[in-house]
Design a protein around this motif. Structure first.
Motif, short mmCIF file in Angstrom:
data_model
loop_
_atom_site.label_atom_id
_atom_site.label_comp_id
_atom_site.label_asym_id
_atom_site.label_seq_id
_atom_site.Cartn_x
_atom_site.Cartn_y
_atom_site.Cartn_z
N CYS A 164 0.89 -1.24 0.01
CA CYS A 164 -0.04 0.02 -0.13
C CYS A 164 0.85 1.15 -0.01
N SER A 166 0.50 3.75 2.19
CA SER A 166 0.84 4.21 3.34
C SER A 166 -0.26 3.17 4.02
N ARG A 167 -0.01 3.38 5.58
CA ARG A 167 -0.98 2.43 6.28
C ARG A 167 -1.85 3.25 6.86
N CYS A 168 -3.41 3.06 6.60
CA CYS A 168 -4.36 3.37 7.19
C CYS A 168 -4.34 3.19 8.81
N TYR A 170 -6.85 2.61 10.68
CA TYR A 170 -7.84 1.31 11.44
C TYR A 170 -7.32 0.14 10.68
N PHE A 173 -4.37 -5.31 8.14
CA PHE A 173 -3.76 -6.15 7.19
C PHE A 173 -2.41 -6.05 7.20
N GLN A 175 0.49 -5.56 5.39
CA GLN A 175 0.72 -5.19 4.14
C GLN A 175 1.88 -3.98 4.64
N THR A 219 -3.19 -2.92 -1.77
CA THR A 219 -3.62 -2.28 -3.08
C THR A 219 -2.87 -2.49 -4.13
N ARG A 253 -7.06 2.48 -2.96
CA ARG A 253 -6.73 4.08 -2.70
C ARG A 253 -6.79 4.83 -4.10
N ARG A 290 -5.19 8.42 5.80
CA ARG A 290 -5.46 7.92 4.59
C ARG A 290 -4.61 8.54 3.42
S1 SF4 Z 1 -7.05 -0.17 4.55
FE1 SF4 Z 1 -6.67 -1.16 2.56
S2 SF4 Z 1 -5.37 0.99 1.73
FE2 SF4 Z 1 -5.38 1.21 4.02
S3 SF4 Z 1 -3.37 0.32 4.59
FE3 SF4 Z 1 -5.13 -1.25 5.00
S4 SF4 Z 1 -4.97 -2.47 2.94
FE4 SF4 Z 1 -3.90 -0.63 2.54
#
Ligand code: SF4
Length: 486
Positions: A164, A166-168, A170, A173, A175, A219, A253, A290
């Motif tokens: 991704c 960057s990391r959201c 909430y 996952f 990633q 993503t 995203r 986000r």
């Molecule tokens: S919510 Fe979705 S876009 Fe945001 S960091 Fe997690 S996997 Fe990536």
């Protein structure tokens, strides 16, 4: 909270049930009840079923006669549920259902005993509200039509891209930030293409029919257009594509979507994408980390609209920190004006490993009630705008113990989402974090084969994952007595 379990084995369900009322508290399950420590919920089976709750000044006891084992579990849960409703004043719209697949539960009750029985069980044994029962019933009917199109040879494919931008805050996952992991991306894509080819070989040898493909993550569009093309071309050239009924890529995203990537998706037969605003409130976007703006979402949507995908889905989240009812309403109204084919309304889930939870954010009653109002509005507005709920699931630690619902215009429901939630048929998983879920078409038997979660493990131990896939043959030969030559 101390949860005492005496003379029975129903701790899992009772623990989950208690968590509905005390989402922020540690629940300690104790089997030795010589000395009850407050606050406690004491659940006992001896010559009768008994629940005793003592929390501060509050104390209640309920008891009931013994029943069959499965019913004993439900009755113990019912007694705990009733006492905790009284103690906390919390209204659980899904009653005492703790599972992630209420629609599947409803379907199986309906199949075994008829619709009236299923309705009665949901209302009077599980205490589901009229509104959520209605949502379940509408969703179940739409799901069923699609589930019925799956045959014993059907299967689907999931492709995981664990990167991704960057990391959201909430997100839980596994990633990796594409910037930090730049060096891993190329080897990852190369190996993923190898795994896809191997998987295509397995599906062909088993004479299965690949019906839906879903690329998610992470993503996927955080890859370059060339990397995306390489993966998509591998899918198209390695698998027998004549039975594929849908091909989805989660663009996710908005800040990763470019014209070149959309061209790549379109040229490679992708017919569904997601562009996920989550909210159209820039302040809330900042709050949840986000790293994109509302303007970027709208620009990406406009750009994608020119490509004529069969379906564009937009994901929203109810219950985000800093979001208000009117801001959520405004987001949904604006999204509906764009008229995407699908809208998925999630409820914030406070995953333990997310930055939000780690920062100490807690689930409180006001947030839960606000999220419930948001979903109530979403349901009304989406029905009015001719969307119908076509799949629904729940997660642990959701604000208000609510649900995530996929809404779609008629005829553009995501098959993959339904097949995954219903566990209709085998889903082959490729990529880091992907799980191959083998489903016996003649029973509910499922077997899972896990890939490594992190991209570096996926790369370093790639061959181990391929070896695990050998189990697929023995699963199918056992379950189906398939005759195939290897
Ligand atoms: S919510 Fe979705 S876009 Fe945001 S960091 Fe997690 S996997 Fe990536």
């Amino acid at each position: 909270m101390n949860l005492y379990i005496q003379n029975h084995k129903f701790h899992y369900e009772l623990e989950n049930l208690t968590r509905l009322f005390y989402p922020n508290e540690k629940i300690t399950v104790i089997k030795d009840a010589a000395d009850l420590k407050e606050p406690y919920i004491n659940t006992v089976i001896d010559d009768k079923l008994k629940v005793e709750v003592k929390i501060g000044d509050f104390s209640r006891t309920l008891s009931s006669g013994l029943s069959a084992e499965a019913e004993n579990e439900r009755i113990l849960c019912e007694m705990v549920y009733k006492i905790l409703c009284e103690k906390t004043g919390v209204i659980q719209l899904w009653g005492m259902i703790t599972g992630v697949r209420p629609v599947k539960l409803y379907r199986s009750l309906k199949k075994e005993n008829g619709e009236a029985y299923a309705d009665d069980y949901f209302k009077n044994k599980l205490f589901v509200s009229d509104n959520k029962l209605n949502l379940t019933k509408v969703t179940e009917k739409i799901e069923k039509k699609i589930i019925d199109t799956s045959s014993e040879k059907s299967c689907s494919l999931y492709i995981g891209i664990p990167f991704c931008p960057s990391r959201c805050k909430y997100c839980s996952f596994v990633q990796a930030s594409i910037e930090r992991c730049k060096h891993l991306v190329e080897p990852y894509v190369d190996l993923l293409c190898r795994e896809l080819k191997e998987t295509a070989g397995i599906i062909s040898k088993l004479n299965l029919k690949l019906e839906s493909v879903y690329m998610g993550g992470g993503t996927p569009t955080s890859l370059s257009a060339e990397q995306l093309s390489m993966i998509l071309k591998t899918v198209n050239s390695s698998f027998d594509t004549k039975n594929i009924r849908e091909f989805t890529v989660e663009a996710g995203r908005p800040d990763t979507i470019t014209e070149a990537k959309l061209i790549s998706l379109k040229e490679n037969n992708v017919d569904r994408i997601s562009i996920n605003p989550q909210t159209l409130n820039d302040e809330v976007l900042k709050e949840i980390g986000r790293k994109h703006t509302t303007a970027q979402t709208l620009a990406s949507y406009e750009l994608a609209s020119k490509f004529g995908f069969k379906c564009v889905n937009m994901d929203l989240i109810a219950g985000l920190p800093g979001d208000t009812y009117s801001s959520f309403k405004n987001t949904l109204d604006r999204v509906c004006k764009l008229n995407p084919e699908c809208v998925t309304v999630h409820t914030l889930s406070m995953k333990r490993s997310s930055a939000l939870t780690q920062d100490g954010t807690q689930i409180n009653k006001e947030d839960s009630e606000r999220a419930a109002k948001m979903l109530e509005y979403a349901e009304k507005k989406l029905f009015e705008d001719e969307y119908l709920p076509y799949y629904l699931y729940r997660q642990s630690r959701m604000v208000g113990n609510l649900e995530n619902t996929g809404w779609s215009k008629s005829g553009v429901e995501s098959l993959y989402n339904i097949f995954v939630m219903d566990e209709t048929h085998t889903i082959f998983g490729c990529g880091a974090g992907a799980v191959t879920k083998l489903k016996d078409p003649h029973s509910n038997y499922l077997k899972r084969i896990f890939n490594f979660k992190y991209p570096y493990e996926y790369i370093d131990r790639f061959n181990e994952q391929l070896e695990r896939k050998e189990e697929i043959y023995s699963f199918y030969s056992k379950c189906l007595n398939y005759r195939f030559s290897r």
